[in-house]
Design a protein around this motif. Structure first.
Motif, PDB file in Angstrom:
ATOM      1  N   UNK A  93       0.834  -0.956   0.193  1.00  0.00           N
ATOM      2  CA  UNK A  93      -0.154   0.083  -0.051  1.00  0.00           C
ATOM      3  C   UNK A  93       0.915   1.198  -0.032  1.00  0.00           C
ATOM      4  N   UNK A  94       0.856   1.675  -1.058  1.00  0.00           N
ATOM      5  CA  UNK A  94       1.995   2.819  -1.164  1.00  0.00           C
ATOM      6  C   UNK A  94       1.275   4.152  -0.576  1.00  0.00           C
ATOM      7  N   UNK A  95       2.025   5.398  -0.521  1.00  0.00           N
ATOM      8  CA  UNK A  95       1.408   6.661   0.044  1.00  0.00           C
ATOM      9  C   UNK A  95       0.370   6.928  -0.792  1.00  0.00           C
ATOM     10  N   UNK A  96       0.575   6.848  -2.111  1.00  0.00           N
ATOM     11  CA  UNK A  96      -0.363   7.643  -3.073  1.00  0.00           C
ATOM     12  C   UNK A  96      -1.757   6.765  -2.943  1.00  0.00           C
ATOM     13  N   UNK A  97      -1.613   5.192  -2.990  1.00  0.00           N
ATOM     14  CA  UNK A  97      -2.787   4.489  -2.952  1.00  0.00           C
ATOM     15  C   UNK A  97      -3.399   4.632  -1.711  1.00  0.00           C
ATOM     16  N   UNK A  98      -2.849   4.770  -0.625  1.00  0.00           N
ATOM     17  CA  UNK A  98      -3.451   4.988   0.765  1.00  0.00           C
ATOM     18  C   UNK A  98      -4.135   6.356   0.673  1.00  0.00           C
ATOM     19  N   UNK A  99      -3.528   7.278   0.081  1.00  0.00           N
ATOM     20  CA  UNK A  99      -3.942   8.675   0.314  1.00  0.00           C
ATOM     21  C   UNK A  99      -5.384   8.711  -0.575  1.00  0.00           C
ATOM     22  N   UNK A 100      -5.533   7.952  -1.855  1.00  0.00           N
ATOM     23  CA  UNK A 100      -6.921   7.880  -2.533  1.00  0.00           C
ATOM     24  C   UNK A 100      -7.963   7.027  -1.723  1.00  0.00           C
ATOM     25  N   UNK A 101      -7.268   5.898  -0.998  1.00  0.00           N
ATOM     26  CA  UNK A 101      -8.384   5.223  -0.379  1.00  0.00           C
ATOM     27  C   UNK A 101      -8.992   6.027   0.774  1.00  0.00           C
ATOM     28  N   UNK A 102      -7.887   7.080   1.325  1.00  0.00           N
ATOM     29  CA  UNK A 102      -8.544   7.466   2.569  1.00  0.00           C
ATOM     30  C   UNK A 102      -9.694   8.801   2.162  1.00  0.00           C
ATOM     31  N   UNK A 104     -11.345   8.617  -0.998  1.00  0.00           N
ATOM     32  CA  UNK A 104     -12.413   8.087  -2.002  1.00  0.00           C
ATOM     33  C   UNK A 104     -12.271   8.430  -3.389  1.00  0.00           C
ATOM     34  N   UNK A 105     -10.966   8.550  -3.697  1.00  0.00           N
ATOM     35  CA  UNK A 105     -10.438   8.713  -5.024  1.00  0.00           C
ATOM     36  C   UNK A 105     -10.558   7.327  -5.886  1.00  0.00           C
ATOM     37  N   UNK A 106     -11.031   7.535  -6.923  1.00  0.00           N
ATOM     38  CA  UNK A 106     -11.424   6.143  -7.784  1.00  0.00           C
ATOM     39  C   UNK A 106     -11.185   6.167  -9.163  1.00  0.00           C
ATOM     40  N   UNK A 107      -9.654   5.977  -9.422  1.00  0.00           N
ATOM     41  CA  UNK A 107      -9.338   6.443 -10.816  1.00  0.00           C
ATOM     42  C   UNK A 107      -8.804   5.077 -11.116  1.00  0.00           C
ATOM     43  N   UNK A 108      -8.791   4.018 -10.785  1.00  0.00           N
ATOM     44  CA  UNK A 108      -8.246   2.727 -11.132  1.00  0.00           C
ATOM     45  C   UNK A 108      -9.238   1.449 -10.645  1.00  0.00           C
ATOM     46  N   UNK A 112     -11.660   1.324  -7.118  1.00  0.00           N
ATOM     47  CA  UNK A 112     -12.993   0.982  -7.408  1.00  0.00           C
ATOM     48  C   UNK A 112     -13.474  -0.417  -6.598  1.00  0.00           C
ATOM     49  N   UNK A 113     -12.654  -1.288  -6.619  1.00  0.00           N
ATOM     50  CA  UNK A 113     -12.888  -2.597  -5.830  1.00  0.00           C
ATOM     51  C   UNK A 113     -12.793  -2.452  -4.356  1.00  0.00           C
ATOM     52  N   UNK A 114     -11.815  -1.525  -3.957  1.00  0.00           N
ATOM     53  CA  UNK A 114     -11.757  -1.193  -2.606  1.00  0.00           C
ATOM     54  C   UNK A 114     -13.025  -0.548  -2.013  1.00  0.00           C
ATOM     55  N   UNK A 115     -13.504   0.346  -2.711  1.00  0.00           N
ATOM     56  CA  UNK A 115     -14.726   1.271  -2.513  1.00  0.00           C
ATOM     57  C   UNK A 115     -16.125   0.254  -2.433  1.00  0.00           C
ATOM     58  N   UNK A 116     -15.940  -0.961  -3.103  1.00  0.00           N
ATOM     59  CA  UNK A 116     -17.016  -1.822  -3.269  1.00  0.00           C
ATOM     60  C   UNK A 116     -17.284  -2.933  -2.354  1.00  0.00           C
ATOM     61  N   UNK A 117     -16.101  -3.183  -1.671  1.00  0.00           N
ATOM     62  CA  UNK A 117     -15.745  -4.429  -0.801  1.00  0.00           C
ATOM     63  C   UNK A 117     -16.440  -4.130   0.208  1.00  0.00           C
ATOM     64  N   UNK A 118     -17.145  -5.400   0.691  1.00  0.00           N
ATOM     65  CA  UNK A 118     -17.887  -5.267   2.069  1.00  0.00           C
ATOM     66  C   UNK A 118     -16.997  -6.290   3.192  1.00  0.00           C
ATOM     67  N   UNK A 119     -15.990  -6.683   2.977  1.00  0.00           N
ATOM     68  CA  UNK A 119     -15.068  -7.708   3.633  1.00  0.00           C
ATOM     69  C   UNK A 119     -14.149  -6.939   4.639  1.00  0.00           C
ATOM     70  N   UNK A 120     -13.554  -7.712   5.225  1.00  0.00           N
ATOM     71  CA  UNK A 120     -12.552  -7.153   6.013  1.00  0.00           C
ATOM     72  C   UNK A 120     -11.351  -6.665   4.881  1.00  0.00           C
ATOM     73  N   UNK A 146      -9.974   4.505  10.929  1.00  0.00           N
ATOM     74  CA  UNK A 146     -11.171   4.659  11.380  1.00  0.00           C
ATOM     75  C   UNK A 146     -12.363   4.105  10.624  1.00  0.00           C
ATOM     76  N   UNK A 147     -12.071   3.751   9.098  1.00  0.00           N
ATOM     77  CA  UNK A 147     -13.003   3.327   8.305  1.00  0.00           C
ATOM     78  C   UNK A 147     -13.320   1.445   8.667  1.00  0.00           C
ATOM     79  N   UNK A 148     -12.489   1.174   9.498  1.00  0.00           N
ATOM     80  CA  UNK A 148     -12.386  -0.419  10.132  1.00  0.00           C
ATOM     81  C   UNK A 148     -11.305  -1.082   9.499  1.00  0.00           C
ATOM     82  N   UNK A 149     -10.682  -0.503   8.683  1.00  0.00           N
ATOM     83  CA  UNK A 149      -9.301  -1.222   7.704  1.00  0.00           C
ATOM     84  C   UNK A 149      -8.221  -1.427   8.663  1.00  0.00           C
TER      85      UNK A 149
END
Length: 403
Positions: A93-102, A104-108, A112-120, A146-149
């Motif tokens: 998990x790079x700094x760039x990807x984690x920032x996008x995850x935090x 809600x940026x969805x450019x790949x 998009x899968x991370x934002x759709x996942x319901x699992x741990x 804080x999101x539960x990740x």
């Protein structure tokens, strides 16, 4: 057996030098018995090839929403992949990807899968020392948690820059151990000892023939398998059955007669927290067993039967703090008979199934049950697979310990 056995894992790979370690990580997941699908960011393909991860995972690797070669191919459905997963691990998990995850940026496809996942979701940071300690990275850590990740802490060591310090992605073996330990620690029946009986008993008439019933043992084996998944230490006492436990941690004891099952149950019951009597034990056995095969001489044959020991009632008599569950298979006056068994056998819960219901009883993959507790509260359930019924039964056990 690993707690990851049978789990569906989505591994998200982002663009950092630590991506080369994901080949080993995929191999470890597969070896643990998991099914793996890999999603790569476009940048990650500069560090490890999709072909490598596809070969190791035995599944196609996805990195775009559509097939760039075949415009007529179906799109890669990020929602479907996200819902498929039991676990999602983003490593590195790079700094760039984690920032996008935090944010809600969805450019790949990975995001998009991370934002759709319901699992741990677990994430394993990987970056250089100064980046790891930067306030924006620390803010990403805080937001994602804080999101539960769940963060898999980075390790200290030599970094790609040549510096040495914190920021190195955890080694694949340590990622595997972290996830396994985290999952085990959250299992609701961890530390509980559970005994379950299954199958029929065979009561000998002579060395060749016996009195038995049509029970396959499937219900008891399903309960044992589900209990092991929930962290219980399981002892399965089974009469004749072709089933074998799916989880190698299950202690299987094979018996044949009601007497053998009685003795086995009393051997383990004292040190048991939960006992579930799903076996179809014969109520009667021949009083005298012929030492040689009985020849077919007369037009009829008569022999005397005697009662077998009532295993469930005997356990109810010596019960201390055990949570004791019985089964009742009835053909008439179902509710009244089941309630009578609860009182007579000192049960905490009875699982009633009727041969009047289609899809219930012996020799089927489904069951339709009604739960009745010791206070006579009733809960009828829909027709379900025996695996789902086993889950319902164990949910009752979990609820008992959570009260």
């Amino acid at each position: 057996m690993s707690v990851l056995s049978g789990k569906k894992i989505v591994l998200g790979v982002s663009g950092g030098i630590a991506a080369y370690k994901t080949a080993s990580l995929v191999r470890l997941f597969i070896k643990a018995g998991a099914e793996v699908q890999v999603i790569m960011t476009p940048a990650s393909k500069d560090f490890v090839t999709p072909l490598t991860l596809s070969t190791l995972s035995k599944n196609p690797v996805h990195s775009t929403f559509y097939n760039e070669v075949d415009e007529n191919a179906s799109w890669n459905n990020h929602v479907e992949i996200g819902l498929w997963a039991d676990l999602m691990i983003i490593a590195p998990a790079t700094a760039n990807t984690m920032s996008k995850m935090a944010h809600g940026t969805c450019d790949n496809l990975l995001l998009a899968t991370y934002l759709s996942a319901k699992c741990t979701i677990y994430f394993a940071p990987a970056m250089d020392l100064d980046m790891y300690k930067h306030p924006s990275t620390l803010a990403s850590f805080s937001a994602l948690k804080s999101f539960g990740n769940i963060i898999i802490p980075a390790e200290s060591g030599e970094l790609a820059s040549g510096l040495s310090g914190e920021g190195r992605m955890a080694e694949p073996e340590n990622i595997l151990s972290f996830i396994e330990n985290d999952m085990i620690g959250k299992l609701p029946l961890r530390g509980k000892k559970l005994m379950v009986t299954a199958g029929p008993t065979y009561e000998a008439i002579d060395p060749v023939r016996f009195i038995g019933n049509h029970s396959s043992g499937r219900m008891g084996f399903e309960i044992a398998n589900e209990a092991a998944k929930l962290g219980a230490e399981v002892t399965l006492i089974s009469g004749p059955s072709h089933y074998i436990p799916a989880d190698k941690s299950i202690h299987l004891i094979r018996v044949i007669s009601a007497e053998e099952m009685y003795n086995a149950c009393h051997t383990y019951f004292e040190n048991t927290d939960i006992a579930i009597a799903a076996a179809a034990v014969a109520d009667y056995r021949p009083k005298n067993v012929a030492s040689q095969k009985i020849k077919k001489a007369e037009s009829s044959l008569t022999f005397e039967l005697e009662k077998t020991k009532d295993i469930l009632a005997s356990l109810g008599e010596i019960k201390k703090d055990q949570f004791l569950i019985g089964f009742a298979l009835e053909t008439e006056n179902e509710i009244e008979n089941a309630k009578g068994k609860i009182q007579k056998k000192n049960l905490d819960l009875i699982v009633l199934n009727s041969l009047q219901d289609d899809g219930a009883g012996f020799g089927t993959s489904t069951n339709k049950v009604t739960f009745i507790d010791k206070n006579f509260n009733m809960e009828p359930m829909d027709l379900k697979s025996k695996g789902k019924v086993a889950q319902d039964i164990l949910n009752k056990v979990i609820a008992h310990y959570n009260d």
